[in-house]
Design a protein around this motif. Sequence first.
Motif, PDB file in Angstrom:
ATOM      1  N   VAL A   1      -4.630  29.326  -3.479  1.00 10.35           N
ATOM      2  CA  VAL A   1      -4.610  28.584  -4.734  1.00 10.35           C
ATOM      3  C   VAL A   1      -5.374  27.269  -4.575  1.00 10.35           C
ATOM      4  CG1 VAL A   1      -2.396  29.540  -5.486  1.00 10.35           C
ATOM      5  CG2 VAL A   1      -2.424  27.461  -4.114  1.00 10.35           C
ATOM      6  N   SER A   2      -5.621  26.613  -5.700  1.00 10.38           N
ATOM      7  CA  SER A   2      -6.148  25.254  -5.721  1.00 10.38           C
ATOM      8  C   SER A   2      -5.022  24.311  -6.089  1.00 10.38           C
ATOM      9  CB  SER A   2      -7.288  25.122  -6.744  1.00 10.38           C
ATOM     10  OG  SER A   2      -8.392  25.911  -6.366  1.00 10.38           O
ATOM     11  N   VAL A   3      -4.953  23.188  -5.417  1.00  6.80           N
ATOM     12  CA  VAL A   3      -3.859  22.237  -5.623  1.00  6.80           C
ATOM     13  C   VAL A   3      -4.444  20.881  -5.977  1.00  6.80           C
ATOM     14  CG1 VAL A   3      -1.851  21.116  -4.590  1.00  6.80           C
ATOM     15  CG2 VAL A   3      -2.430  23.471  -3.951  1.00  6.80           C
ATOM     16  N   GLU A   4      -4.015  20.312  -7.094  1.00  2.89           N
ATOM     17  CA  GLU A   4      -4.447  18.969  -7.483  1.00  2.89           C
ATOM     18  C   GLU A   4      -3.448  17.951  -6.945  1.00  2.89           C
ATOM     19  OE1 GLU A   4      -4.832  19.202 -11.724  1.00  2.89           O
ATOM     20  OE2 GLU A   4      -6.977  19.635 -11.598  1.00  2.89           O
ATOM     21  N   VAL A   5      -3.966  16.844  -6.443  1.00  3.04           N
ATOM     22  CA  VAL A   5      -3.115  15.806  -5.854  1.00  3.04           C
ATOM     23  C   VAL A   5      -3.104  14.596  -6.771  1.00  3.04           C
ATOM     24  CG1 VAL A   5      -2.728  14.332  -3.860  1.00  3.04           C
ATOM     25  CG2 VAL A   5      -3.691  16.620  -3.545  1.00  3.04           C
ATOM     26  N   PRO A   6      -1.944  14.254  -7.364  1.00  2.00           N
ATOM     27  CA  PRO A   6      -1.864  13.087  -8.242  1.00  2.00           C
ATOM     28  C   PRO A   6      -1.627  11.808  -7.451  1.00  2.00           C
ATOM     29  CG  PRO A   6       0.248  14.219  -8.222  1.00  2.00           C
ATOM     30  CD  PRO A   6      -0.675  15.014  -7.331  1.00  2.00           C
ATOM     31  N   ALA A   7      -1.938  10.683  -8.080  1.00  2.00           N
ATOM     32  CA  ALA A   7      -1.693   9.390  -7.451  1.00  2.00           C
ATOM     33  C   ALA A   7      -0.193   9.115  -7.419  1.00  2.00           C
ATOM     34  CB  ALA A   7      -2.410   8.276  -8.211  1.00  2.00           C
ATOM     35  N   PRO A   8       0.376   8.783  -6.247  1.00  2.00           N
ATOM     36  CA  PRO A   8       1.815   8.512  -6.169  1.00  2.00           C
ATOM     37  C   PRO A   8       2.202   7.169  -6.779  1.00  2.00           C
ATOM     38  CG  PRO A   8       0.787   8.161  -4.039  1.00  2.00           C
ATOM     39  CD  PRO A   8      -0.275   8.736  -4.929  1.00  2.00           C
ATOM     40  N   ALA A   9       1.204   6.307  -7.032  1.00  2.00           N
ATOM     41  CA  ALA A   9       1.499   4.991  -7.615  1.00  2.00           C
ATOM     42  C   ALA A   9       0.230   4.455  -8.260  1.00  2.00           C
ATOM     43  CB  ALA A   9       1.999   4.031  -6.544  1.00  2.00           C
ATOM     44  N   ALA A  10       0.402   3.473  -9.115  1.00  7.69           N
ATOM     45  CA  ALA A  10      -0.748   2.814  -9.730  1.00  7.69           C
ATOM     46  C   ALA A  10      -1.324   1.783  -8.764  1.00  7.69           C
ATOM     47  CB  ALA A  10      -0.329   2.148 -11.037  1.00  7.69           C
ATOM     48  N   GLY A  11      -2.619   1.574  -8.839  1.00 11.77           N
ATOM     49  CA  GLY A  11      -3.253   0.592  -7.981  1.00 11.77           C
ATOM     50  C   GLY A  11      -4.734   0.852  -7.844  1.00 11.77           C
ATOM     51  N   VAL A  12      -5.266   0.566  -6.653  1.00 13.73           N
ATOM     52  CA  VAL A  12      -6.689   0.747  -6.371  1.00 13.73           C
ATOM     53  C   VAL A  12      -6.820   1.628  -5.136  1.00 13.73           C
ATOM     54  CG1 VAL A  12      -8.846  -0.394  -5.694  1.00 13.73           C
ATOM     55  CG2 VAL A  12      -7.324  -1.459  -7.376  1.00 13.73           C
ATOM     56  N   LEU A  13      -7.691   2.630  -5.225  1.00 15.75           N
ATOM     57  CA  LEU A  13      -7.923   3.494  -4.073  1.00 15.75           C
ATOM     58  C   LEU A  13      -8.698   2.697  -3.028  1.00 15.75           C
ATOM     59  CD1 LEU A  13      -7.626   6.336  -2.887  1.00 15.75           C
ATOM     60  CD2 LEU A  13      -9.808   6.938  -3.940  1.00 15.75           C
TER      61      LEU A  13
ATOM     62  N   THR B   1       0.837  -1.198   0.000  1.00 23.95           N
ATOM     63  CA  THR B   1       0.000   0.000   0.000  1.00 23.95           C
ATOM     64  C   THR B   1       0.868   1.241   0.000  1.00 23.95           C
ATOM     65  OG1 THR B   1      -0.145   0.073   2.413  1.00 23.95           O
ATOM     66  CG2 THR B   1      -1.844  -1.184   1.237  1.00 23.95           C
ATOM     67  N   VAL B   2       0.296   2.307  -0.552  1.00 19.18           N
ATOM     68  CA  VAL B   2       0.989   3.591  -0.599  1.00 19.18           C
ATOM     69  C   VAL B   2       0.055   4.661  -0.061  1.00 19.18           C
ATOM     70  CG1 VAL B   2       2.072   5.314  -2.087  1.00 19.18           C
ATOM     71  CG2 VAL B   2       2.344   2.880  -2.613  1.00 19.18           C
ATOM     72  N   ASP B   3       0.546   5.450   0.864  1.00 20.20           N
ATOM     73  CA  ASP B   3      -0.257   6.533   1.414  1.00 20.20           C
ATOM     74  C   ASP B   3      -0.276   7.719   0.461  1.00 20.20           C
ATOM     75  OD1 ASP B   3      -0.731   5.075   3.694  1.00 20.20           O
ATOM     76  OD2 ASP B   3       0.863   6.021   4.868  1.00 20.20           O
TER      77      ASP B   3
ATOM     78  N   VAL C   1     -13.636   5.085  -3.415  1.00 20.25           N
ATOM     79  CA  VAL C   1     -13.022   3.856  -2.921  1.00 20.25           C
ATOM     80  C   VAL C   1     -13.358   2.688  -3.852  1.00 20.25           C
ATOM     81  CG1 VAL C   1     -13.013   2.188  -1.033  1.00 20.25           C
ATOM     82  CG2 VAL C   1     -13.021   4.646  -0.542  1.00 20.25           C
ATOM     83  N   GLY C   2     -12.329   1.931  -4.230  1.00 19.33           N
ATOM     84  CA  GLY C   2     -12.507   0.798  -5.130  1.00 19.33           C
ATOM     85  C   GLY C   2     -12.132   1.101  -6.565  1.00 19.33           C
ATOM     86  N   ASP C   3     -11.951   2.376  -6.906  1.00 21.11           N
ATOM     87  CA  ASP C   3     -11.585   2.744  -8.277  1.00 21.11           C
ATOM     88  C   ASP C   3     -10.113   2.444  -8.547  1.00 21.11           C
ATOM     89  OD1 ASP C   3     -14.105   3.602  -8.738  1.00 21.11           O
ATOM     90  OD2 ASP C   3     -13.640   5.754  -8.815  1.00 21.11           O
ATOM     91  N   THR C   4      -9.851   2.005  -9.758  1.00 22.27           N
ATOM     92  CA  THR C   4      -8.473   1.784 -10.202  1.00 22.27           C
ATOM     93  C   THR C   4      -7.880   3.113 -10.644  1.00 22.27           C
ATOM     94  OG1 THR C   4      -9.015  -0.453 -10.944  1.00 22.27           O
ATOM     95  CG2 THR C   4      -6.993   0.550 -11.838  1.00 22.27           C
ATOM     96  N   VAL C   5      -6.642   3.367 -10.247  1.00 22.88           N
ATOM     97  CA  VAL C   5      -5.983   4.628 -10.592  1.00 22.88           C
ATOM     98  C   VAL C   5      -4.623   4.345 -11.220  1.00 22.88           C
ATOM     99  CG1 VAL C   5      -7.145   5.939  -8.787  1.00 22.88           C
ATOM    100  CG2 VAL C   5      -4.943   4.875  -8.291  1.00 22.88           C
ATOM    101  N   ALA C   6      -4.236   5.226 -12.125  1.00 24.90           N
ATOM    102  CA  ALA C   6      -2.905   5.138 -12.739  1.00 24.90           C
ATOM    103  C   ALA C   6      -1.965   6.104 -12.024  1.00 24.90           C
ATOM    104  CB  ALA C   6      -2.992   5.495 -14.223  1.00 24.90           C
ATOM    105  N   GLN C   7      -0.693   5.827 -12.119  1.00 22.67           N
ATOM    106  CA  GLN C   7       0.275   6.722 -11.502  1.00 22.67           C
ATOM    107  C   GLN C   7       0.151   8.121 -12.102  1.00 22.67           C
ATOM    108  OE1 GLN C   7       4.212   5.151 -11.159  1.00 22.67           O
ATOM    109  NE2 GLN C   7       5.170   7.144 -10.912  1.00 22.67           N
TER     110      GLN C   7
END
Length: 510
Positions: A150-162, A108-110, A132-138
């Motif tokens: 400002v507004s800040v977008e947070v990208p996925a640090p790794a591929a996997g499932v939320l 897992t990755v936080d 929760v349960g969605d697949t995400v790409a890095q």
Amino acid sequence: MTTEVRVPTLGESVTEATVATWFKKPGDSVAVDEMLCELETDKVTVEVPSPTAGVLADIVANEGDTVGVDALLANIAEAGEAGSATPEERPSAKAAAAAEAVSDDAKTVDVMVPTLGESVSEATVSTWFKKVGDTVAQDEMLCELETDKVSVEVPAPAAGVLSEITAAEGTTVSAGGKLGVIGGKAGASASASAQETAPAPAVQPASTGAGDVEDAPSAKKAMAEAGVSRDQVQGSGRDGRVMKEDVAKAVAAAASAPAAQTSAPVSTPRAPVSADDAAREERVKMTRLRQTIARRLKDAQNAAAILTTYNEVDMTEVMALRNEYKDLFEKKHGVRLGFMSFFTKACCHALREVPEVNAEIDGTDIVYKNFVHMGVAAGTPQGLVVPVIRDADQMSFAEIEKAIAEKGRRARDGKLSMAEMQGGTFTISNGGVYGSLMSSPILNPPQSGILGMHKIQDRPMVVGGEIVIRPMMYLALSYDHRIVDGKGAVTFLVRVKDALEDPRRLLMDL
């Protein structure tokens, strides 16, 4: 060997930009200084050239992404390495490697709150793009955070499932706080997603290792009794928890200073709208330029003691002088003779006599400017901008007309740089070109004065005991009464009027 492409310096007070267009795609060959992409800020458009020759190996910030100064945009590999894998690990992946925790079932990755910028310590989770349960790409966008800047977008640090969301929408989080968890396998999150038929963020506040964090019951009761919504109260408790005293402060602030509301859309509740009317409405997100304009204008009203004084000027002599010499002027200098050069000259002349209109307040000091950097407000399809004509008091009529024409053209094309819109000491706004007969212009902080020009209109005037028709224009000077007294403001406007009604006074310095 790879070379990083990073966000260049965007200008004073500008900390982020949006990736508007990529001119190249991964695998394309690029030359030194060849344009790779275009960034848009709330004021200008910035082109990013290639720092070296080679092959665009990968793109880290895609079109539409918001990026900060010095953020990584892409990597360029040497031509011989074009077929290799991604040249360098993404910054998000590096951060995730340090934060990831390994369980017995799956890796897992936080998902952590990124650095929010100087002097910004917390943000609010505004939107989750995944559940929760969605697949995400890095590097796929997971959620968006909002700060007071400002507004800040947070990208996925790794591929996997939320597999878990620990900070729901509306939760206040600190820099470095935990937002969610990404599991390494789809099966690892199956039990978690099965337990939550609806997205947890919509019904559940933030949860941490210590348990769920909710507002104090006494605070909820106080909000209900006072008719105050949760987003109107700033929580002071742990993890942004709202306490009873926070509600009392919000109610007191709303009662004592209703006019101090900010320009945020949530500050003014919408009136009830019928279903029929709602179907005919169109909701469009404000551009960042429009948001900046709104914020700066409201800040000017809140910070300065703005007062406006009016006068009118007989444009007969200026119009006669312009009609007599405009053809010769254009033939010699290659630019048309307009009214703006006359007004600029007249203002520079008046500012020498009333220097406080050309000054600004800095704390408890008054800063007098022994020069005139004239701001000329210009309307563009994107919004109002104010390019600055530097040392206008040292320029000739021809130099002023050329500078105004050039700045106006660059403003309409969206090519003004940040430096061209900074440092003004006084501003002229010409609403007359749009047909305005009279208005009260708003100050352009930190300046202490702005002159409003208006439509030239024939009106009956009494001259020498007779009624005659004259081309008249109303002038409006808005000024900061903290530094400019009424006498100084009226004197300034009268000097401008005198210089325009008898342009020979400009030549004689009278």
